[in-house]
Scaffold this active site. Structure first.
Site, mmCIF file in Angstrom:
data_model
loop_
_atom_site.group_PDB
_atom_site.id
_atom_site.type_symbol
_atom_site.label_atom_id
_atom_site.label_comp_id
_atom_site.label_asym_id
_atom_site.label_seq_id
_atom_site.Cartn_x
_atom_site.Cartn_y
_atom_site.Cartn_z
ATOM 1 N N GLY A 1 49.076 -30.880 64.732
ATOM 2 C CA GLY A 1 49.040 -31.373 63.129
ATOM 3 C C GLY A 1 50.175 -31.662 62.816
ATOM 4 N N ASP A 2 51.567 -31.430 63.423
ATOM 5 C CA ASP A 2 52.716 -32.143 62.670
ATOM 6 C C ASP A 2 52.430 -33.355 62.987
ATOM 7 O OD1 ASP A 2 53.547 -29.312 62.765
ATOM 8 O OD2 ASP A 2 54.283 -29.323 65.335
#
Ligand SMILES: Nc1ncnc2c1ncn2[C@@H]1O[C@H](COP(=O)(O)OP(=O)(O)OP(=O)(O)O)[C@@H](O)[C@H]1O
Ligand SMILES: O=P(O)(O)OC[C@@]1(O)O[C@H](CO)[C@@H](O)[C@@H]1O
Length: 304
Positions: A248-249
């Site tokens: 996600g990052d």
């Protein structure tokens, strides 16, 4: 300049155990450790895609020194505020599935907390502030809301990646970009979201509440981009998942990196999704080469 803020950084301790037995002595087949925390991961991936950023946040103790030294070696600028306790160690256990055990992190005192406000007060027009990750228990739960308000006043764009209902208050500050996954989106509205069709109306609600661009990530099912003009769906290529921590990052970093380089939101979305998958298919965070090889494989269609 892009500033990433990680209120509760970590050393991520990655352990692979082939046949894990709870309550028994287990031997690892692979182990590694890296600096972690969502904003730090965003800065590390930004560096790999050729975009500079500065890391803000609180660190302490030997683990904090390790993170600072590691980032320095990677050529990433930092402006950490030192706290008394040790930065936490988060365990990422890969067996047949992935289990995470995240520490609480050190206490942050009022004086240290005020230093962060001073840093955000010095942001300028055109800067981007990325607020990513959990808020330590010793800090107010509405901290992202106050930091977003302050950054906006300074003319900076704000990007928020957090879970929990507090995001509903943060969106009132009109963040430029938010990236809940579909579970987090469901939790915010007390519903269960399994499909893109179910996610879209809630993404649109977040726009109505103030967010400018909403990306809803759905792991191997890809992601949705919801803007005031359109809804796009991205499908991801298949691959062997080696580690989904930081996927996600990496999406956030790929999106931002591409956006600051050419200002095209759909291309930013494509690069973001490719970066997320590239990390999922790597043992560590994605490299520039990994991202470039996946960008052409991301299929994007307009669905609304
Ligand atoms: N199994 C997978 N196969 C392909 N791509 C994946 C997979 N898992 C994640 N991704 C990619 O990474 C992006 C973000 O993943 P995800 O939705 O799991 O985010 P997240 O829950 O914020 O992740 P994390 O908290 O683990 O960093 C997805 O949109 C997708 O592009
Ligand atoms: O406890 P938080 O702040 O919610 O998440 C922290 C964390 O799990 O997020 C990163 C992956 O996204 C890891 O590097 C880190 O250990």
């Amino acid at each position: 300049m892009i500033y990433t803020c990680t209120l509760n950084p970590s050393v991520d301790y990655i352990l692979h155990v082939n046949d894990f037995q709870l309550g028994d002595l287990n031997r690892v087949s692979f182990e590694a450790h890296y600096p972690g925390g969502k904003g730090i991961n965003v800065s590390r991936v930004l560096k790999r895609v050729g975009v500079e950023s500065q890391v803000l946040g609180f660190i302490g103790g030997f683990t904090g020194s390790y993170i600072e030294g590691f980032l320095r070696e990677e050529g990433i600028s930092t402006n950490f505020i030192r706290v008394n306790g040790d930065t936490r160690i988060n365990i990422k256990l890969k067996t047949k599935s992935e289990t995470e055990i995240n520490g609480q992190g050190p206490e942050i005192k009022d004086s240290q907390f005020r230093q962060l406000f001073k840093q955000v007060e010095s942001l300028q027009d055109g800067d981007i502030l990325v607020l990513a990750g959990s808020i330590p228990g010793s800090l107010p739960g509405n901290l992202y809301q106050s930091l977003s308000k302050l950054a906006k006043k300074q003319g900076a764009k704000v990007v928020v990646d957090m879970s929990g209902k507090a995001l509903l208050d943060v969106v009132k500050q009109e963040p430029f970009f938010i990236k809940p996954n579909h579970h987090e989106l469901g939790e915010m509205f007390d519903v269960i979201i399994e499909t893109p069709e179910e996610a879209i109306p809630y993404g649109q609600k977040l726009l109505e509440f103030g967010a400018k661009h909403v990306v809803i990530s759905m792991a191997e099912k890809g992601a949705l981009l919801v803007t005031k003009d359109a809804v796009y769906q991205a499908s991801v290529s298949k691959g062997t998942v080696k580690n989904s921590v930081g996927a996600g990052d990496s999406l956030v970093a790929g999106f931002l990196g591409a956006y600051v380089q050419d200002g095209d939101i759909v291309q930013a979305f494509r690069t973001g999704v490719a970066s997320g998958s590239a990390t999922a298919f790597s043992l560590e965070l994605c490299t520039w080469e990994d991202v470039q090889s996946l960008v052409p494989k991301v299929e994007i269609k307009r669905i609304g």
